[in-house]
Scaffold this motif. Sequence first.
Motif, PDB file in Angstrom:
ATOM      1  N   ARG A 225       0.851  -1.066   0.120  1.00 54.18           N
ATOM      2  CA  ARG A 225       0.219  -0.012   0.191  1.00 54.18           C
ATOM      3  C   ARG A 225       0.711   1.247  -0.041  1.00 54.18           C
ATOM      4  N   ALA A 226       2.155   1.110   0.546  1.00 53.65           N
ATOM      5  CA  ALA A 226       3.019   2.237   0.466  1.00 53.65           C
ATOM      6  C   ALA A 226       3.726   2.527  -0.880  1.00 53.65           C
ATOM      7  N   GLY A 227       3.585   1.622  -1.814  1.00 58.50           N
ATOM      8  CA  GLY A 227       4.181   1.789  -2.967  1.00 58.50           C
ATOM      9  C   GLY A 227       5.332   0.844  -3.213  1.00 58.50           C
ATOM     10  N   ASN A 228       5.420  -0.359  -2.491  1.00 56.59           N
ATOM     11  CA  ASN A 228       6.620  -1.359  -2.846  1.00 56.59           C
ATOM     12  C   ASN A 228       5.944  -2.811  -3.239  1.00 56.59           C
ATOM     13  N   PHE A 229       6.778  -3.649  -3.783  1.00 62.03           N
ATOM     14  CA  PHE A 229       6.649  -5.159  -3.728  1.00 62.03           C
ATOM     15  C   PHE A 229       7.021  -5.529  -2.488  1.00 62.03           C
ATOM     16  N   VAL A 296       8.165  -0.922  -9.454  1.00 61.12           N
ATOM     17  CA  VAL A 296       6.957  -0.338  -9.378  1.00 61.12           C
ATOM     18  C   VAL A 296       6.680   1.004 -10.340  1.00 61.12           C
ATOM     19  N   ARG A 297       5.594   0.891 -11.099  1.00 60.61           N
ATOM     20  CA  ARG A 297       5.395   2.116 -11.778  1.00 60.61           C
ATOM     21  C   ARG A 297       4.302   2.922 -11.107  1.00 60.61           C
ATOM     22  N   HIS A 298       4.905   3.760 -10.260  1.00 59.68           N
ATOM     23  CA  HIS A 298       3.967   4.698  -9.365  1.00 59.68           C
ATOM     24  C   HIS A 298       3.191   5.534 -10.108  1.00 59.68           C
ATOM     25  N   GLY A 299       1.743   5.538  -9.919  1.00 59.27           N
ATOM     26  CA  GLY A 299       0.530   5.982 -10.418  1.00 59.27           C
ATOM     27  C   GLY A 299       0.306   6.073 -11.888  1.00 59.27           C
ATOM     28  N   ALA A 300       0.970   5.202 -12.523  1.00 56.26           N
ATOM     29  CA  ALA A 300       1.027   4.950 -13.678  1.00 56.26           C
ATOM     30  C   ALA A 300      -0.319   4.549 -14.674  1.00 56.26           C
ATOM     31  N   LEU A 301      -1.364   4.143 -13.990  1.00 57.21           N
ATOM     32  CA  LEU A 301      -2.641   3.577 -14.331  1.00 57.21           C
ATOM     33  C   LEU A 301      -3.805   4.475 -13.643  1.00 57.21           C
ATOM     34  N   LYS A 302      -4.625   4.995 -14.430  1.00 60.72           N
ATOM     35  CA  LYS A 302      -5.748   5.797 -13.863  1.00 60.72           C
ATOM     36  C   LYS A 302      -6.959   4.860 -14.184  1.00 60.72           C
TER      37      LYS A 302
END
Length: 318
Positions: A225-229, A296-302
């Motif tokens: 949830r914090a942006g990691n694997f 991780v592709r951060h915020g790359a999909l809407k």
Amino acid sequence: MRDTAEKVDLSACRLCVIANRGSGKKDGDEQVAAIRDALTGKVAELALRLTDRGDQLSRLARQAVEDGFDIVLAFGGDGTQAAVAGALTGTDTLMGVLPGGTFNYFARDLGVGETIEDALATLLDAKAKPVDVGQIENLIFLNNVSLGAYPHILKTREGIYKRWGRSRLAAYWSVLVAMRRLRHPMHLVARVGGEERHFTTALVFVAHSAYQLDSFGLDGADAIRAGNFAVLIAKARRPLPLLQSAFRLAFGLSAKDNDFDLIITDSLTIETGRRQQLIAHDGEKTRMVSPFHLQVRHGALKVLVPADGSSKTKDAKA
């Protein structure tokens, strides 16, 4: 309409539904008709593009982006969602999620609903939210990537299903058959932040679904949830304990943290002793060449989620 902070005005959007009729739902055609009926008159333009072949999903989604649709709605299981997400990642096109598979981890993670009815209700009252996706080489994944035992379990299970039909007994038998064939563990190097770690293991599971980890009873969901694997590397080398770990991962049963070494990171490289390796990703399989670069592709999909910020997902089992 593109503002991710605002509610989406569906009536001003051109929407394309990409439906995988091969996802395993016997009533798939009826559900597609229900989707069409629910959206007719609610959007500026509605198109339905259907296929029975999973390998056509990415092409259909890319074409929808090229055709200028504002929203591409994916109907199918996690493999379908991942294929569509791969075409939409990095674009301004919004993605809608309609669960049509067995586990639907991506839909559950997003809180859009676990049924067609709930997901359609979300779509009709939604906002756009940028979400993280995983990438291994040039392949986008949503929930997980795995090496070693699990991809071979999937491969063996397909053959057994084809011969004997789908059943819980056949699924368990596929694990036993696959594990019998995996006599030699992998020797691999994981490179994280300039450091190398060496492992001898028969199973690597790179998790990117917090809901899935919660349902497995494993640590790492908060890190996702914090942006990691959450990278899980099985400690077991002998058949029986590895079989127990593989069973828990393969069937979503509660797992034990001491089964695995855990690495938390948003970028890593995994190198195995084999040049080519069978990789499982969101329930699909692909042969890839080592070393494997993951990020991780951060915020790359809407993605469209409930406008009020609520979740229609039931809590995962602890």
